[in-house]
Every structure is written in structure tokens, then in C-alpha cells.
Motif scaffolding. Sequence first.
Motif, short mmCIF file in Angstrom:
data_model
loop_
_atom_site.label_atom_id
_atom_site.label_comp_id
_atom_site.label_asym_id
_atom_site.label_seq_id
_atom_site.Cartn_x
_atom_site.Cartn_y
_atom_site.Cartn_z
N ALA A 65 -8.66 -6.63 -4.50
CA ALA A 65 -8.27 -5.32 -3.98
C ALA A 65 -8.65 -4.27 -5.01
O ALA A 65 -8.69 -4.55 -6.21
CB ALA A 65 -6.78 -5.27 -3.67
N ALA A 66 -8.93 -3.07 -4.56
CA ALA A 66 -9.29 -1.97 -5.46
C ALA A 66 -8.02 -1.32 -5.99
O ALA A 66 -7.09 -1.02 -5.23
CB ALA A 66 -10.13 -0.94 -4.73
N GLN A 67 -7.99 -1.09 -7.31
CA GLN A 67 -6.82 -0.46 -7.91
C GLN A 67 -6.62 0.95 -7.39
O GLN A 67 -7.57 1.68 -7.11
CB GLN A 67 -6.95 -0.42 -9.44
CG GLN A 67 -6.72 -1.75 -10.12
CD GLN A 67 -6.68 -1.61 -11.63
OE1 GLN A 67 -6.11 -0.66 -12.17
NE2 GLN A 67 -7.27 -2.57 -12.33
N GLN A 68 -5.34 1.34 -7.29
CA GLN A 68 -4.97 2.70 -6.94
C GLN A 68 -5.42 3.65 -8.05
O GLN A 68 -5.44 3.30 -9.23
CB GLN A 68 -3.44 2.76 -6.81
CG GLN A 68 -2.85 4.14 -6.63
CD GLN A 68 -2.82 4.54 -5.17
OE1 GLN A 68 -3.47 3.90 -4.35
NE2 GLN A 68 -2.08 5.57 -4.84
N GLN A 69 -5.78 4.87 -7.68
CA GLN A 69 -6.08 5.89 -8.69
C GLN A 69 -4.77 6.34 -9.34
O GLN A 69 -3.71 6.30 -8.73
CB GLN A 69 -6.77 7.09 -8.03
CG GLN A 69 -8.15 6.77 -7.46
CD GLN A 69 -9.14 6.37 -8.53
OE1 GLN A 69 -9.26 7.03 -9.56
NE2 GLN A 69 -9.85 5.27 -8.30
N GLY A 70 -4.86 6.77 -10.60
CA GLY A 70 -3.68 7.27 -11.27
C GLY A 70 -3.41 6.54 -12.57
O GLY A 70 -4.21 5.73 -13.03
N ASP A 71 -2.26 6.83 -13.18
CA ASP A 71 -1.94 6.23 -14.46
C ASP A 71 -1.47 4.78 -14.28
O ASP A 71 -1.42 4.26 -13.16
CB ASP A 71 -0.92 7.07 -15.23
CG ASP A 71 0.47 7.08 -14.58
OD1 ASP A 71 0.71 6.34 -13.60
OD2 ASP A 71 1.33 7.84 -15.06
N VAL A 72 -1.13 4.14 -15.39
CA VAL A 72 -0.73 2.74 -15.35
C VAL A 72 0.45 2.54 -14.39
O VAL A 72 0.46 1.61 -13.57
CB VAL A 72 -0.35 2.24 -16.76
CG1 VAL A 72 0.23 0.83 -16.69
CG2 VAL A 72 -1.56 2.28 -17.68
N GLY A 73 1.44 3.42 -14.49
CA GLY A 73 2.62 3.27 -13.66
C GLY A 73 2.32 3.34 -12.18
O GLY A 73 2.84 2.55 -11.37
N MET A 74 1.46 4.26 -11.78
CA MET A 74 1.09 4.39 -10.37
C MET A 74 0.36 3.14 -9.89
O MET A 74 0.61 2.65 -8.78
CB MET A 74 0.23 5.62 -10.17
CG MET A 74 0.95 6.94 -10.39
SD MET A 74 -0.14 8.38 -10.30
CE MET A 74 -0.62 8.33 -8.57
N ARG A 75 -0.52 2.60 -10.73
CA ARG A 75 -1.29 1.42 -10.33
C ARG A 75 -0.41 0.17 -10.24
O ARG A 75 -0.54 -0.63 -9.33
CB ARG A 75 -2.45 1.22 -11.30
CG ARG A 75 -3.55 2.26 -11.12
CD ARG A 75 -4.71 2.06 -12.07
NE ARG A 75 -4.44 2.64 -13.37
CZ ARG A 75 -4.65 2.01 -14.53
NH1 ARG A 75 -5.10 0.78 -14.54
NH2 ARG A 75 -4.41 2.62 -15.66
N VAL A 76 0.50 0.04 -11.21
CA VAL A 76 1.41 -1.11 -11.19
C VAL A 76 2.34 -1.03 -9.98
O VAL A 76 2.53 -2.02 -9.24
CB VAL A 76 2.24 -1.17 -12.49
CG1 VAL A 76 3.38 -2.17 -12.36
CG2 VAL A 76 1.35 -1.53 -13.67
N ARG A 77 2.91 0.13 -9.74
CA ARG A 77 3.84 0.29 -8.62
C ARG A 77 3.14 0.06 -7.29
O ARG A 77 3.68 -0.61 -6.39
CB ARG A 77 4.46 1.68 -8.67
CG ARG A 77 5.54 1.89 -7.62
CD ARG A 77 6.10 3.30 -7.68
NE ARG A 77 6.94 3.55 -6.51
CZ ARG A 77 7.09 4.75 -5.97
NH1 ARG A 77 6.50 5.82 -6.49
NH2 ARG A 77 7.85 4.90 -4.89
N HIS A 78 1.93 0.56 -7.13
CA HIS A 78 1.17 0.37 -5.89
C HIS A 78 0.94 -1.12 -5.65
O HIS A 78 1.10 -1.60 -4.51
CB HIS A 78 -0.16 1.11 -5.97
CG HIS A 78 -1.03 0.93 -4.76
ND1 HIS A 78 -0.81 1.59 -3.58
CD2 HIS A 78 -2.11 0.13 -4.54
CE1 HIS A 78 -1.72 1.24 -2.69
NE2 HIS A 78 -2.52 0.34 -3.25
#
Length: 210
Positions: A85-98
Amino acid sequence: MPVKPPVQPHLHLLAKAPLPGQAKTRLIPCLGPEGAAQAHDSMVRHCVATACQALGAQHVTLWTSLEHQHPLFLELQARYGISLAAQQQGDVGMRVRHALNSSQGPAMVMGTDCPSITVAMLKQCSAALENVPVVILPAEDGGYGLIGTHDDHPSLFENIPWGTEQVLNVTRQRLAALALETTFPATMWDIDRPEDWQRWQQTLKYTSTA
């Protein structure tokens, strides 16, 4: 009534494509751009193999960035049968939470620069999530290498000083504010600097001769 078996957590791995000059840049002074990219490649391979051995490929998703169709990712998908899956854009927290919120039931997220996380550690974390709402593998540098949850807790990932030695302390404060019981099964270390890479090479040398 029959007892339902525990739900196996899904493990989400975050990985950059091993592109020279863009992956593990802090290793470039000792390995060069190509060497640092090759080091990153080897860590991604190691972490995917560990994850599949611990939890089964059907419970593993590799979240990609920089180049989503990189040959490494396609090779790992073909070899193990993991999801990509493609990672969410944004900082580490946004990507981990997504990533955590993308699957039903309990889920865990870890980076792919954490080869010190073993099969046993992942199994410990998976088992711990049967009994507590949050599990974390603290890192020696003040961060953490894995987090697992059952539900969405936005404050655990918003306005965190990512990349600093305060990550775990701030996260612990947020956990306390939410009154979330958390277990910390083991301490790990990740590979950021040349001395970390050398430590990992020594670990590999030791385990191959033990």
C-alpha cells in the motif's frame, strides 16, 4: 458459549524505496549513497522476513514511499504474498495513524530500520494486545520502534516531536492522559547512524557464528 479465539493483529511496515541519496542518508558518510541504499534494502528484507515468520504474510502490509513500484517491493510481495500500500502523505504520526486505522481489529506499526526487533518480540507484542489497549517497543534513543493499538487515539500521533529523544516521554504523557494501560515488552534499537550500522553488522556476525 464457545470462546472466540483471539484476533491476530495486523502488522503494518513503513518503508522507503532504497533510492541512493534518499534512503538512510545519515549512513552516507560511511557507506556512500549506493551503500546506504543497499543497507536500507537489506533492512527492509530482514524486517519483512521477520514479520512474516512471526505473524504470517496474510497479516502483513508493507507501506511504501518514494517509488511505490520499486523492484524491491514487488519482489517481496511476490516472494511472501504480503500486501502493498502507498504511505499516506504527511509526518510520521499521520502515516502511522493512517496505517493503524486501515485494518479492522488490533493493529501494529513498525519501521523497517529496526532489524533488532525479533520474531519473539513481535509474538510478545501480538500476545500482549489480547490484554491491553496499547503495546509499545521502546527504543534506546528515546523513541519507539513499534506501536500497537485496538482503537484510534489521535493524540498519540499529533504534535509529537518525531525524530527526537522526547518521543517516548511525550507519548507516555499522552497515554497517561487517556488512561490507557500500556505494556512495553522489550527495548529495541534502530539504525540511524554509522555506529548503529556497525553494531548491526557485529550482531549478524555473532548470530552467524553462534
